[in-house]
Design an enzyme around this catalytic site. Structure first.
Site, PDB file in Angstrom:
ATOM      1  N   GLY A  27      55.692  26.866 -42.616  1.00 20.78           N
ATOM      2  CA  GLY A  27      55.154  27.496 -41.417  1.00 20.78           C
ATOM      3  C   GLY A  27      55.672  26.816 -40.157  1.00 20.78           C
ATOM      4  N   GLY A  28      54.919  25.839 -39.657  1.00 15.98           N
ATOM      5  CA  GLY A  28      55.248  25.163 -38.395  1.00 15.98           C
ATOM      6  C   GLY A  28      56.706  24.711 -38.296  1.00 15.98           C
ATOM      7  N   HIS A  66      48.811  35.972 -48.413  1.00 10.66           N
ATOM      8  CA  HIS A  66      48.690  34.686 -47.706  1.00 10.66           C
ATOM      9  C   HIS A  66      47.211  34.428 -47.397  1.00 10.66           C
ATOM     10  CE1 HIS A  66      49.086  31.558 -44.691  1.00 10.66           C
ATOM     11  NE2 HIS A  66      50.323  31.368 -45.123  1.00 10.66           N
ATOM     12  N   ASN A 105      58.081  31.078 -42.853  1.00  8.25           N
ATOM     13  CA  ASN A 105      57.034  31.993 -42.410  1.00  8.25           C
ATOM     14  C   ASN A 105      56.777  31.761 -40.922  1.00  8.25           C
ATOM     15  OD1 ASN A 105      54.799  33.539 -41.985  1.00  8.25           O
ATOM     16  ND2 ASN A 105      53.475  32.497 -43.465  1.00  8.25           N
ATOM     17  N   SER A 148      51.860  22.204 -44.571  1.00 12.40           N
ATOM     18  CA  SER A 148      52.225  21.010 -43.787  1.00 12.40           C
ATOM     19  C   SER A 148      53.504  20.317 -44.270  1.00 12.40           C
ATOM     20  CB  SER A 148      51.066  20.011 -43.753  1.00 12.40           C
ATOM     21  OG  SER A 148      49.969  20.571 -43.056  1.00 12.40           O
ATOM     22  N   GLU A 184      49.794  27.298 -52.027  1.00 15.30           N
ATOM     23  CA  GLU A 184      49.463  26.807 -50.692  1.00 15.30           C
ATOM     24  C   GLU A 184      47.979  26.427 -50.645  1.00 15.30           C
ATOM     25  OE1 GLU A 184      52.517  28.341 -47.546  1.00 15.30           O
ATOM     26  OE2 GLU A 184      50.745  29.608 -47.557  1.00 15.30           O
ATOM     27  N   GLY A 237      48.774  23.903 -41.946  1.00 19.45           N
ATOM     28  CA  GLY A 237      48.669  23.590 -40.520  1.00 19.45           C
ATOM     29  C   GLY A 237      47.802  22.389 -40.192  1.00 19.45           C
ATOM     30  N   LYS A 242      54.986  33.455 -39.014  1.00 21.44           N
ATOM     31  CA  LYS A 242      53.640  33.928 -38.629  1.00 21.44           C
ATOM     32  C   LYS A 242      53.750  34.771 -37.349  1.00 21.44           C
ATOM     33  CE  LYS A 242      51.719  30.163 -41.277  1.00 21.44           C
ATOM     34  NZ  LYS A 242      50.635  29.240 -41.538  1.00 21.44           N
TER      35      LYS A 242
HETATM   36  P1  13P Z   1      52.391  25.065 -42.260  1.00 21.43           P
HETATM   37  O1  13P Z   1      53.745  24.651 -42.808  1.00 21.43           O
HETATM   38  O2  13P Z   1      52.411  25.256 -40.764  1.00 21.43           O
HETATM   39  O3  13P Z   1      51.302  24.194 -42.759  1.00 21.43           O
HETATM   40  O4  13P Z   1      52.096  26.535 -42.839  1.00 21.43           O
HETATM   41  C1  13P Z   1      52.240  26.753 -44.187  1.00 21.43           C
HETATM   42  C2  13P Z   1      52.129  28.195 -44.433  1.00 21.43           C
HETATM   43  O5  13P Z   1      51.061  28.779 -44.300  1.00 21.43           O
HETATM   44  C3  13P Z   1      53.336  28.906 -44.839  1.00 21.43           C
HETATM   45  O6  13P Z   1      53.036  30.176 -45.303  1.00 21.43           O
END
Ligand code: 13P
Length: 232
Positions: A215-216, A85, A6, A194, A157, A163, A8
């Site tokens: 995400g990150g 989400h 993702n 995370s 999640e 994050g 974002k």
């Molecule tokens: P992080 O991996 O940055 O915590 O984000 C998770 C997320 O929201 C994936 O959709």
């Protein structure tokens, strides 16, 4: 395993061009899905990597300014869509009804919804995890046939883990995933929040997990490779 990335609202046009070239080079046996922002979707060759989207309109095609409909996404080679989400539930005030409509629109266009569910820290502290997740899952799947439900991928999640660098314990994740699979036995269940190339050593011990929503880490192809090598 399913590894959904993702991005974002990150990566501008040029950054994305460099990024996607690196992703194409990743050789993995896992189902690697890139979910770029809408603007970057047309820069992806969906023959080289599985293409996902981060959202879809709750409406169909037609007079809905600013919306992106399911048939439009499908025509660009999108095969799965993140729906519900927590960032959209919070910032865009997405309701359960809208989320259900989005799930239905994905299924009508033969795309798999990646349905996100998760609790806040306050809800966890009050022992409300099962209640919150049951409500989200029931609302999003109301009226669907068993066959339709089986095409949904669930992403657990926990909102407090997104994050933040904080992850639940393996026992906590295992217990939630087991609960979800009890409700929707034919659905694959991902964990997101995370996830890093470091904590994967611990997370991979949870046998109930069918993959990860990232995400990150999705923005760092080299570290992502390190991560993928660890779950071989
Ligand atoms: P992080 O991996 O940055 O915590 O984000 C998770 C997320 O929201 C994936 O959709």
């Amino acid at each position: 395993m399913i590894i959904a990335l993702n991005n974002k609202s990150n990566l501008d046009k040029n950054e994305f061009k460099n990024y996607i070239k690196k992703l194409y080079q990743i050789n993995t046996t896992h189902k690697l899905i890139v979910c770029p922002s809408f603007l970057n979707i047309s820069s992806v060759d969906s023959k080289k990597i599985i293409l996902g989207a981060q959202d879809v309109s709750a409406y169909g095609q037609g007079p809905h300014t600013g919306e992106v409909s399911a048939p439009q996404l499908k025509s660009y080679g999108v095969s799965c869509v993140i729906v519900g989400h927590s960032e959209r539930r919070e910032e865009k005030l997405e309701t359960d009804d809208e989320i259900r409509q989005k799930v239905k629109n994905c299924l009508s266009s033969k795309m798999a919804p990646i349905l996100c569910v998760g609790e806040t820290l306050k809800e966890r502290d009050k022992n409300l995890v099962t209640k919150v997740l049951r409500k989200e899952l029931t609302a999003a799947t109301k009226g669907l046939t068993e066959d339709e439900k089986s095409h949904i991928v669930i992403a657990y999640e926990p909102i407090w883990s997104i994050g933040t660098g904080v992850t639940p314990t393996n026992d906590q994740i295992k217990s939630v995933i087991t609960m979800i699979k009890g409700m929707l036995p034919h659905c694959k269940v991902l964990y997101g929040g995370s996830v890093t190339e470091e904590n994967i050593d611990t997370l991979k011990e949870i046998k109930e997990i069918d993959g990860y929503l990232i995400g990150g880490l999705s923005l760092k192809p080299e570290k992502l490779m390190e991560f993928l090598n660890k779950i071989k």
